[in-house]
Write a protein that holds these residues in place. Structure first.
Motif, PDB file in Angstrom:
ATOM      1  N   ALA A 198     -35.266 -20.001  18.185  1.00  0.00           N
ATOM      2  CA  ALA A 198     -34.467 -19.810  19.397  1.00  0.00           C
ATOM      3  C   ALA A 198     -33.168 -19.078  19.106  1.00  0.00           C
ATOM      4  CB  ALA A 198     -34.163 -21.163  20.035  1.00  0.00           C
ATOM      5  N   ILE A 199     -32.840 -18.891  17.826  1.00  0.00           N
ATOM      6  CA  ILE A 199     -31.648 -18.145  17.420  1.00  0.00           C
ATOM      7  C   ILE A 199     -32.095 -16.930  16.631  1.00  0.00           C
ATOM      8  CG2 ILE A 199     -29.485 -18.195  16.107  1.00  0.00           C
ATOM      9  CD1 ILE A 199     -29.301 -21.153  16.637  1.00  0.00           C
ATOM     10  N   THR A 200     -31.727 -15.762  17.106  1.00  0.00           N
ATOM     11  CA  THR A 200     -32.052 -14.511  16.445  1.00  0.00           C
ATOM     12  C   THR A 200     -30.758 -13.790  16.089  1.00  0.00           C
ATOM     13  OG1 THR A 200     -32.252 -13.412  18.593  1.00  0.00           O
ATOM     14  CG2 THR A 200     -34.267 -14.306  17.624  1.00  0.00           C
ATOM     15  N   PHE A 201     -30.881 -12.582  15.535  1.00  0.00           N
ATOM     16  CA  PHE A 201     -29.703 -11.843  15.084  1.00  0.00           C
ATOM     17  C   PHE A 201     -29.697 -10.441  15.668  1.00  0.00           C
ATOM     18  CE2 PHE A 201     -30.343 -14.903  11.569  1.00  0.00           C
ATOM     19  CZ  PHE A 201     -29.108 -15.528  11.604  1.00  0.00           C
ATOM     20  N   ASP A 202     -28.486  -9.985  15.949  1.00  0.00           N
ATOM     21  CA  ASP A 202     -28.245  -8.581  16.267  1.00  0.00           C
ATOM     22  C   ASP A 202     -27.548  -7.951  15.060  1.00  0.00           C
ATOM     23  OD1 ASP A 202     -29.286  -8.890  18.789  1.00  0.00           O
ATOM     24  OD2 ASP A 202     -27.347  -9.273  19.733  1.00  0.00           O
ATOM     25  N   GLN A 203     -27.961  -6.749  14.712  1.00  0.00           N
ATOM     26  CA  GLN A 203     -27.344  -6.034  13.603  1.00  0.00           C
ATOM     27  C   GLN A 203     -26.148  -5.241  14.109  1.00  0.00           C
ATOM     28  OE1 GLN A 203     -28.219  -6.252  10.435  1.00  0.00           O
ATOM     29  NE2 GLN A 203     -30.191  -7.319  10.577  1.00  0.00           N
ATOM     30  N   SER A 204     -25.030  -5.346  13.403  1.00  0.00           N
ATOM     31  CA  SER A 204     -23.818  -4.635  13.806  1.00  0.00           C
ATOM     32  C   SER A 204     -23.085  -4.115  12.574  1.00  0.00           C
ATOM     33  CB  SER A 204     -22.890  -5.560  14.606  1.00  0.00           C
ATOM     34  OG  SER A 204     -21.690  -4.913  14.958  1.00  0.00           O
ATOM     35  N   GLU A 205     -22.588  -2.889  12.671  1.00  0.00           N
ATOM     36  CA  GLU A 205     -21.816  -2.315  11.566  1.00  0.00           C
ATOM     37  C   GLU A 205     -20.375  -2.795  11.655  1.00  0.00           C
ATOM     38  OE1 GLU A 205     -22.057   1.879  11.367  1.00  0.00           O
ATOM     39  OE2 GLU A 205     -24.102   1.908  10.561  1.00  0.00           O
ATOM     40  N   VAL A 206     -19.862  -3.277  10.521  1.00  0.00           N
ATOM     41  CA  VAL A 206     -18.498  -3.798  10.449  1.00  0.00           C
ATOM     42  C   VAL A 206     -17.766  -3.082   9.329  1.00  0.00           C
ATOM     43  CG1 VAL A 206     -17.075  -5.841  10.093  1.00  0.00           C
ATOM     44  CG2 VAL A 206     -19.233  -6.036  11.329  1.00  0.00           C
ATOM     45  N   ALA A 207     -16.546  -2.627   9.619  1.00  0.00           N
ATOM     46  CA  ALA A 207     -15.730  -1.949   8.614  1.00  0.00           C
ATOM     47  C   ALA A 207     -14.862  -2.966   7.890  1.00  0.00           C
ATOM     48  CB  ALA A 207     -14.871  -0.875   9.261  1.00  0.00           C
ATOM     49  N   GLY A 208     -14.888  -2.948   6.570  1.00  0.00           N
ATOM     50  CA  GLY A 208     -14.076  -3.855   5.778  1.00  0.00           C
ATOM     51  C   GLY A 208     -12.686  -3.312   5.539  1.00  0.00           C
ATOM     52  N   ARG A 209     -11.868  -4.052   4.803  1.00  0.00           N
ATOM     53  CA  ARG A 209     -10.498  -3.621   4.519  1.00  0.00           C
ATOM     54  C   ARG A 209     -10.471  -2.398   3.610  1.00  0.00           C
ATOM     55  NH1 ARG A 209      -6.778  -8.659   2.979  1.00  0.00           N
ATOM     56  NH2 ARG A 209      -5.235  -6.986   3.218  1.00  0.00           N
ATOM     57  N   ASP A 210     -11.525  -2.199   2.834  1.00  0.00           N
ATOM     58  CA  ASP A 210     -11.595  -1.042   1.950  1.00  0.00           C
ATOM     59  C   ASP A 210     -12.121   0.197   2.659  1.00  0.00           C
ATOM     60  OD1 ASP A 210     -14.116  -1.936   2.376  1.00  0.00           O
ATOM     61  OD2 ASP A 210     -14.693  -2.104   0.265  1.00  0.00           O
ATOM     62  N   GLY A 211     -12.423   0.055   3.966  1.00  0.00           N
ATOM     63  CA  GLY A 211     -12.916   1.176   4.740  1.00  0.00           C
ATOM     64  C   GLY A 211     -14.415   1.347   4.717  1.00  0.00           C
ATOM     65  N   LYS A 212     -15.105   0.596   3.889  1.00  0.00           N
ATOM     66  CA  LYS A 212     -16.552   0.696   3.817  1.00  0.00           C
ATOM     67  C   LYS A 212     -17.194  -0.107   4.944  1.00  0.00           C
ATOM     68  CE  LYS A 212     -16.622   1.295  -1.203  1.00  0.00           C
ATOM     69  NZ  LYS A 212     -17.152   0.774  -2.501  1.00  0.00           N
ATOM     70  N   THR A 213     -18.286   0.403   5.468  1.00  0.00           N
ATOM     71  CA  THR A 213     -19.006  -0.291   6.535  1.00  0.00           C
ATOM     72  C   THR A 213     -20.235  -0.985   5.967  1.00  0.00           C
ATOM     73  OG1 THR A 213     -20.294   1.679   7.073  1.00  0.00           O
ATOM     74  CG2 THR A 213     -18.226   1.363   8.268  1.00  0.00           C
ATOM     75  N   ARG A 214     -20.586  -2.084   6.582  1.00  0.00           N
ATOM     76  CA  ARG A 214     -21.775  -2.825   6.169  1.00  0.00           C
ATOM     77  C   ARG A 214     -22.388  -3.464   7.399  1.00  0.00           C
ATOM     78  NH1 ARG A 214     -20.429  -8.360   5.436  1.00  0.00           N
ATOM     79  NH2 ARG A 214     -18.192  -8.763   5.724  1.00  0.00           N
ATOM     80  N   LEU A 215     -23.673  -3.781   7.292  1.00  0.00           N
ATOM     81  CA  LEU A 215     -24.384  -4.415   8.393  1.00  0.00           C
ATOM     82  C   LEU A 215     -24.133  -5.913   8.368  1.00  0.00           C
ATOM     83  CD1 LEU A 215     -27.832  -2.578   8.499  1.00  0.00           C
ATOM     84  CD2 LEU A 215     -25.958  -2.424  10.149  1.00  0.00           C
TER      85      LEU A 215
END
Length: 294
Positions: A162-179
């Protein structure tokens, strides 16, 4: 000298007896007169065991014996204080911060001596909804702090989750993005068992909590409609809605279609925003402001 006190006499006069009976009847009526006891309002924290009757019937049958609370294996059922009003003191409710409703258990209904909790077979009990999980995005680790956490999804007992996930890109403090995985609750599958709240890393105030909304026993406490044509407000409201009207006219019921066919208050056609409809010009030699009969 000390005298032994005399035993008091019981006043069984007719006036006192009638007054006592009237006071008792009046007190009982006041207890049942609360909006919650009449199922007119719903306490979001009042999560009843699966198979519980509607609140008025549940309060009429429950004798506060505590058998269901003692039998609950995960220790999820606890007595109410004032969550259910004065009449509901010491009746069972699920406290998901302490325990949850086991997906493979139906003991509470099997042991209830009065039928306040129906003895549902296990396959049927698994389909009963006692509440709904809601995510507090101000506290949930992925939403609020961009930290990975999949605890709620891992513990969800529903086979299809009943709980699923949405993928979202997030930018870290170092400027790199991750899912990053962002949890989402499917209200069609969630039964409100509460294990997600029990296992949430936040122990003071869980980031995912169970509320009484969407419970099976109260049709009026189901904010999420299963069918777009469901009669939410009663009295045939679904038959009088714009979709039903458009269906009777043979249209699709979309917003643009309604704008093209909707008449203006003064009786002349209205163009509507985003539509190519134009009012029909008046015949030559007639006053366009005068409506023609017929």
């Amino acid at each position: 000298p000390w005298r032994r006190p005399e035993a008091g006499r019981i006043d069984l006069a007719r006036r006192s007896t009638v007054a006592a009976l009237l006071a008792g009847a009046g007190g009982a009526m006041l207890l049942r007169a609360t909006p919650q006891a009449q199922a007119r309002t719903y306490n979001p924290q009042l999560i009843r065991p699966p198979g519980s009757l509607a609140e008025p019937d549940f309060l009429a049958r429950c004798i506060q014996c505590g058998i269901c609370m003692k039998a609950c294996p995960p220790n999820g059922l606890h007595p109410t204080a004032f969550e259910a009003g004065l009449e509901g003191i010491w009746t069972p409710m699920l406290v998901a911060r302490i325990g949850y409703c086991d997906y493979e258990c139906n003991l509470c209904g099997q042991l209830c001596p009065t039928g306040a909790i129906e003895p549902l077979p296990l396959p049927e009990k698994k389909k009963v909804k006692i509440g709904l999980a809601v995510i507090d995005r101000d506290r949930c680790l992925p939403y609020a702090y961009a930290r990975e956490c999949i605890v709620c999804e891992e513990h969800c007992p529903i086979p299809t989750k009943a709980i699923t996930f949405d993928q979202s890109e997030v930018a870290g403090r170092d400027g790199k993005t991750r899912l990053l995985k962002l949890p989402r609750v499917d209200p069609d599958l969630c039964t409100g068992c509460g294990i997600c709240e029990t296992k949430c890393p936040f122990k003071d105030l869980p980031a995912i909590r169970i509320v009484s909304a969407n419970e099976t026993r109260h049709p009026g406490n189901q904010p999420i409609l299963q069918d777009p044509g469901a009669d939410l407000y009663g009295s045939g409201w679904a038959d009088r809605g714009p979709r039903a009207t458009a269906a009777r006219r043979g249209g699709s019921g979309s917003r643009g279609d309604r704008r093209r066919v909707a008449p203006h208050r003064n009786g002349r056609g209205s163009r509507g925003r985003g539509s190519d409809h134009r009012p029909t010009p008046a015949p030559p030699g007639t006053d366009p402001g005068v409506r023609r009969g017929g």
